[in-house]
Design a protein around this motif. Structure first.
Motif, PDB file in Angstrom:
ATOM      1  N   LEU A 499       0.834  -1.196   0.000  1.00  0.00           N
ATOM      2  CA  LEU A 499       0.000   0.000   0.000  1.00  0.00           C
ATOM      3  C   LEU A 499       0.867   1.242   0.000  1.00  0.00           C
ATOM      4  CD1 LEU A 499      -2.675  -0.721   2.795  1.00  0.00           C
ATOM      5  CD2 LEU A 499      -2.964  -0.965   0.331  1.00  0.00           C
ATOM      6  N   ASP A 500       0.403   2.299  -0.656  1.00  0.00           N
ATOM      7  CA  ASP A 500       1.017   3.609  -0.499  1.00  0.00           C
ATOM      8  C   ASP A 500       0.635   4.114   0.891  1.00  0.00           C
ATOM      9  OD1 ASP A 500       0.536   6.757  -0.646  1.00  0.00           O
ATOM     10  OD2 ASP A 500       2.127   6.241  -2.040  1.00  0.00           O
ATOM     11  N   ALA A 501       1.631   4.362   1.746  1.00  0.00           N
ATOM     12  CA  ALA A 501       1.336   4.702   3.139  1.00  0.00           C
ATOM     13  C   ALA A 501       0.621   6.049   3.261  1.00  0.00           C
ATOM     14  CB  ALA A 501       2.626   4.713   3.959  1.00  0.00           C
ATOM     15  N   LYS A 502       0.842   6.937   2.330  1.00  0.00           N
ATOM     16  CA  LYS A 502       0.232   8.268   2.417  1.00  0.00           C
ATOM     17  C   LYS A 502      -1.246   8.223   2.035  1.00  0.00           C
ATOM     18  CE  LYS A 502       2.845  11.801   1.464  1.00  0.00           C
ATOM     19  NZ  LYS A 502       2.856  12.545   2.757  1.00  0.00           N
ATOM     20  N   SER A 503      -1.544   7.655   0.885  1.00  0.00           N
ATOM     21  CA  SER A 503      -2.930   7.632   0.404  1.00  0.00           C
ATOM     22  C   SER A 503      -3.704   6.417   0.891  1.00  0.00           C
ATOM     23  CB  SER A 503      -2.954   7.654  -1.127  1.00  0.00           C
ATOM     24  OG  SER A 503      -2.418   6.434  -1.636  1.00  0.00           O
ATOM     25  N   PHE A 504      -2.991   5.401   1.351  1.00  0.00           N
ATOM     26  CA  PHE A 504      -3.541   4.112   1.778  1.00  0.00           C
ATOM     27  C   PHE A 504      -4.230   3.378   0.631  1.00  0.00           C
ATOM     28  CE2 PHE A 504      -4.980   1.554   5.579  1.00  0.00           C
ATOM     29  CZ  PHE A 504      -3.702   1.413   6.093  1.00  0.00           C
ATOM     30  N   GLN A 505      -3.779   3.676  -0.581  1.00  0.00           N
ATOM     31  CA  GLN A 505      -4.283   2.984  -1.766  1.00  0.00           C
ATOM     32  C   GLN A 505      -3.331   1.859  -2.145  1.00  0.00           C
ATOM     33  OE1 GLN A 505      -7.381   3.775  -3.316  1.00  0.00           O
ATOM     34  NE2 GLN A 505      -7.465   4.829  -1.322  1.00  0.00           N
ATOM     35  N   GLU A 506      -3.898   0.801  -2.715  1.00  0.00           N
ATOM     36  CA  GLU A 506      -3.074  -0.330  -3.141  1.00  0.00           C
ATOM     37  C   GLU A 506      -2.209   0.055  -4.333  1.00  0.00           C
ATOM     38  OE1 GLU A 506      -3.611  -4.817  -5.033  1.00  0.00           O
ATOM     39  OE2 GLU A 506      -5.157  -4.045  -3.663  1.00  0.00           O
ATOM     40  N   LEU A 507      -0.919  -0.271  -4.244  1.00  0.00           N
ATOM     41  CA  LEU A 507      -0.004  -0.082  -5.374  1.00  0.00           C
ATOM     42  C   LEU A 507       0.130  -1.370  -6.171  1.00  0.00           C
ATOM     43  CD1 LEU A 507       2.800   1.940  -3.539  1.00  0.00           C
ATOM     44  CD2 LEU A 507       1.090   2.836  -5.132  1.00  0.00           C
ATOM     45  N   GLY A 508       0.238  -2.486  -5.440  1.00  0.00           N
ATOM     46  CA  GLY A 508       0.383  -3.765  -6.113  1.00  0.00           C
ATOM     47  C   GLY A 508       0.250  -4.902  -5.128  1.00  0.00           C
ATOM     48  N   ARG A 509       0.155  -6.104  -5.679  1.00  0.00           N
ATOM     49  CA  ARG A 509       0.116  -7.301  -4.846  1.00  0.00           C
ATOM     50  C   ARG A 509       0.818  -8.434  -5.572  1.00  0.00           C
ATOM     51  NH1 ARG A 509      -6.126  -8.988  -4.210  1.00  0.00           N
ATOM     52  NH2 ARG A 509      -6.287  -6.779  -3.601  1.00  0.00           N
ATOM     53  N   ALA A 510       1.323  -9.393  -4.787  1.00  0.00           N
ATOM     54  CA  ALA A 510       2.004 -10.557  -5.349  1.00  0.00           C
ATOM     55  C   ALA A 510       1.319 -11.805  -4.819  1.00  0.00           C
ATOM     56  CB  ALA A 510       3.487 -10.539  -4.964  1.00  0.00           C
ATOM     57  N   GLU A 511       0.562 -12.481  -5.669  1.00  0.00           N
ATOM     58  CA  GLU A 511      -0.190 -13.669  -5.258  1.00  0.00           C
ATOM     59  C   GLU A 511       0.731 -14.874  -5.185  1.00  0.00           C
ATOM     60  OE1 GLU A 511      -3.627 -14.337  -7.648  1.00  0.00           O
ATOM     61  OE2 GLU A 511      -4.470 -12.342  -7.280  1.00  0.00           O
ATOM     62  N   VAL A 512       0.585 -15.634  -4.105  1.00  0.00           N
ATOM     63  CA  VAL A 512       1.444 -16.784  -3.841  1.00  0.00           C
ATOM     64  C   VAL A 512       0.653 -18.062  -4.142  1.00  0.00           C
ATOM     65  CG1 VAL A 512       2.834 -17.956  -2.099  1.00  0.00           C
ATOM     66  CG2 VAL A 512       2.604 -15.470  -2.037  1.00  0.00           C
ATOM     67  N   PRO A 513       1.219 -18.982  -4.946  1.00  0.00           N
ATOM     68  CA  PRO A 513       0.455 -20.170  -5.353  1.00  0.00           C
ATOM     69  C   PRO A 513       0.475 -21.320  -4.338  1.00  0.00           C
ATOM     70  CG  PRO A 513       2.563 -20.140  -6.492  1.00  0.00           C
ATOM     71  CD  PRO A 513       2.504 -18.881  -5.666  1.00  0.00           C
ATOM     72  N   VAL A 514       0.879 -21.053  -3.084  1.00  0.00           N
ATOM     73  CA  VAL A 514       0.838 -22.086  -2.044  1.00  0.00           C
ATOM     74  C   VAL A 514       0.124 -21.519  -0.810  1.00  0.00           C
ATOM     75  CG1 VAL A 514       2.940 -23.268  -2.806  1.00  0.00           C
ATOM     76  CG2 VAL A 514       3.120 -21.416  -1.132  1.00  0.00           C
ATOM     77  N   ASN A 515      -0.360 -22.397   0.050  1.00  0.00           N
ATOM     78  CA  ASN A 515      -1.070 -21.960   1.245  1.00  0.00           C
ATOM     79  C   ASN A 515      -0.091 -21.353   2.259  1.00  0.00           C
ATOM     80  OD1 ASN A 515      -3.556 -22.799   0.335  1.00  0.00           O
ATOM     81  ND2 ASN A 515      -3.375 -24.842   1.236  1.00  0.00           N
TER      82      ASN A 515
END
Length: 532
Positions: A499-515
């Motif tokens: 997250l962008d700490a200032k705006s609290f908007q998501e910048l990106g995510r990295a999905e993990v293919p394992v539990n």
């Protein structure tokens, strides 16, 4: 709360992933982020046919999200502690944990099983709570006297370290504080025929030899427990530029019950209880001299596990923390409770104490001439009070939130821009909202006006957010927050959220293919480097 969804699958055993695997990145992870986000927490909840009872008992699993040029890889390894290897070798629970008693070998006859209750038990070294640094090295740690140095690049277990070989303590917290020069402070208990004592520990910032661990550690001061055989439980402590603050809360450890637990077939958790008749006591210790302030500060009974920040301003010590007026909490995190559903799950949640951010203001220059029976907190716009009564100062807190936080279940796992603002006046803190037994939202709190921002995604459960400042930061919240977000839905993926700490908007995510199971604490390692 009503109709809470089941979260059983986020406290389920997983396999380790020792070789780095790719993740699916959506959005844009800033290219200036270069390093590893390291996490610790339980990852194995049964050994053979034996099952652990408490969330804290699961075997430690280390996680690494390695970030470079906007891409992320993931790996995980079980900490190769002695108890993990011993359990694995025997395919059953051999070492007792906080909420689980290791039962005698069923292959022994009755008399042998009876005698085994009188054997000196192995102490658990399952360091599953956090990853911290001493002298530049990374350690997996819990609250026993054992830590493990780990390689942040490979996650391999390097060396077992016993605090009691360096200082006379029987344990330490998983939340040390570090000065800008690298000097690190921690706390640990000691037990003598005179009773239980709390010790402040000081660890030097650098090594004299590459193979060093805790050499040079010293006990800065020793504080006797109010009750000789019933010391208080503590998870962390507060630090300002010149002082340390130990908080003696009314969650008590009945040492006799704990020591005789093996004979009675009961776990450590059986000896932990909340005594609402006891006050909370703040002890202020000078960092340079180790001298404990002659002023004893009291507050009404409360539970606190994590401090947010603390700093000095004029003749006052300002201490911010997450707290609750109720202490019936630790033993509610039995795995059977986390795996409940429907009305039974709602009932567990509604009995849990909810933690909220609070501020205490402690006047530092209290002496015989200080007037009694009036509020010594003269700071403007502060509703906290500190009143001298006889030789003590009785304190009440100021809420560091508005009404809107109640609907998010309070806030825990607080984090700040530690590198630049720990021990200094600050404006922002971050944490998890708790509308469930685990965090289900991320919250940014602005102390100017006590406004908050919220990130949430239904069906997902974010863990402790960690702040990473941007390289050209000019303001306190210039940077990103990272959180590992877990889901019990087997058709969806856990992911690293940025997250962008200032705006609290998501910048990106990295999905993990394992539990990935829900974990406790972590840290960002910008260099991924280990010596020795």
């Amino acid at each position: 709360m009503h109709d809470l969804p089941s979260i059983e699958n986020i406290v389920t055993s997983v396999e380790e992933t020792p070789q780095a695997i790719s993740t699916k990145v959506t959005g844009q992870i800033p290219e200036w982020i270069n390093g590893s986000f390291l996490r610790n927490g339980p990852g194995k909840f049964e050994i053979g046919n034996d099952k652990f009872n408490h969330w804290f008992d699961g075997m430690a699993l280390l996680h690494q999200f390695k970030i470079s040029k906007g891409q992320v890889t993931y790996k995980s390894r079980f900490l190769c502690s002695d108890c993990y290897l011993y359990n694995k070798e025997n395919n059953r629970i051999m070492v007792s944990e906080y909420g689980t008693v290791a039962m005698p070998d069923p292959c022994k006859n009755f008399f042998q099983r009876f005698l085994s209750r009188f054997e000196i038990p192995r102490n658990s070294d399952n360091a599953s709570v956090s990853l911290v640094t001493y002298k530049g090295d990374y350690y997996a740690c819990t609250e026993s006297n054992f830590m493990y140095r780990v390689d942040p690049e490979t996650l391999e277990t390097m060396k077992k370290v016993d605090w009691s070989k360096f200082v006379a303590v029987n344990g330490s917290t998983a939340h040390p504080h570090t000065d800008p020069d690298g000097t690190t402070y921690n706390m640990g208990n000691s037990y003598t025929i005179k009773g239980a004592f709390y010790n402040i520990i000081k660890v030097p910032p650098t090594k004299k030899k590459p193979t060093e661990t805790l050499e040079g550690a010293t006990v800065l001061c020793t504080i006797p427990s109010i009750e000789r055989t019933r010391p208080s439980y503590y998870h962390s402590f507060a630090m300002t530029e010149n002082y340390l603050v130990f908080i003696e809360i009314p969650i008590k450890l009945d040492l006799l019950k704990i020591v005789t637990g093996r004979l009675r077939g009961t776990s450590i958790s059986d000896g932990v209880y909340w005594d609402s008749n006891l006050d909370t006591i703040f002890y202020v210790i000078h960092k340079q001299t180790g001298k404990v302030s002659a002023t004893k500060y009291r507050a009404k009974p409360m539970t606190t596990f994590h401090q947010i920040n603390a700093y000095e301003e004029g003749n006052f010590l300002i201490m911010d923390l997450c707290a609750s007026d109720n202490g019936e909490t630790i033993n509610n995190y039995m795995i059977q409770n986390l795996r409940k559903s429907g009305e039974a799950l709602n009932e567990v949640y509604n009995k849990m104490c909810k933690m909220f951010p609070r501020r205490f203001v402690l006047p530092l220059n209290v002496n015989d001439d200080t007037p009694c029976d009036q509020n010594l907190n003269t700071r403007p716009n502060s509703t906290a009070t500190a009143v001298k009564i006889a030789n003590e100062v009785h304190c009440t807190h100021e809420d560091l939130h508005g009404e809107d936080l109640y609907k998010y279940g309070g806030l825990e796992f607080p984090q700040i821009n530690y590198a630049k603002y720990n021990t200094r006046p600050y404006r922002y803190f971050y944490g998890c909202g708790f509308r469930h037994l685990v965090g289900d939202t991320l919250i940014k709190m602005d102390l100017e006006g006590k406004h908050m921002m919220v990130w949430e995604e239904p069906g997902f459960y974010p863990s402790e957010p960690v702040f990473i400042p941007s390289p050209d930061a000019t303001e306190e919240d210039d940077g990103v927050l990272m959180s590992v977000v877990i889901t019990p839905d087997k058709d969806k993926s856990a992911f690293l959220l940025v997250l962008d700490a200032k705006s609290f908007q998501e910048l990106g995510r990295a999905e993990v293919p394992v539990n990935i199971p829900y974990g406790f604490h972590g840290t960002f390692n910008a260099t991924a480097h280990v010596e020795g």
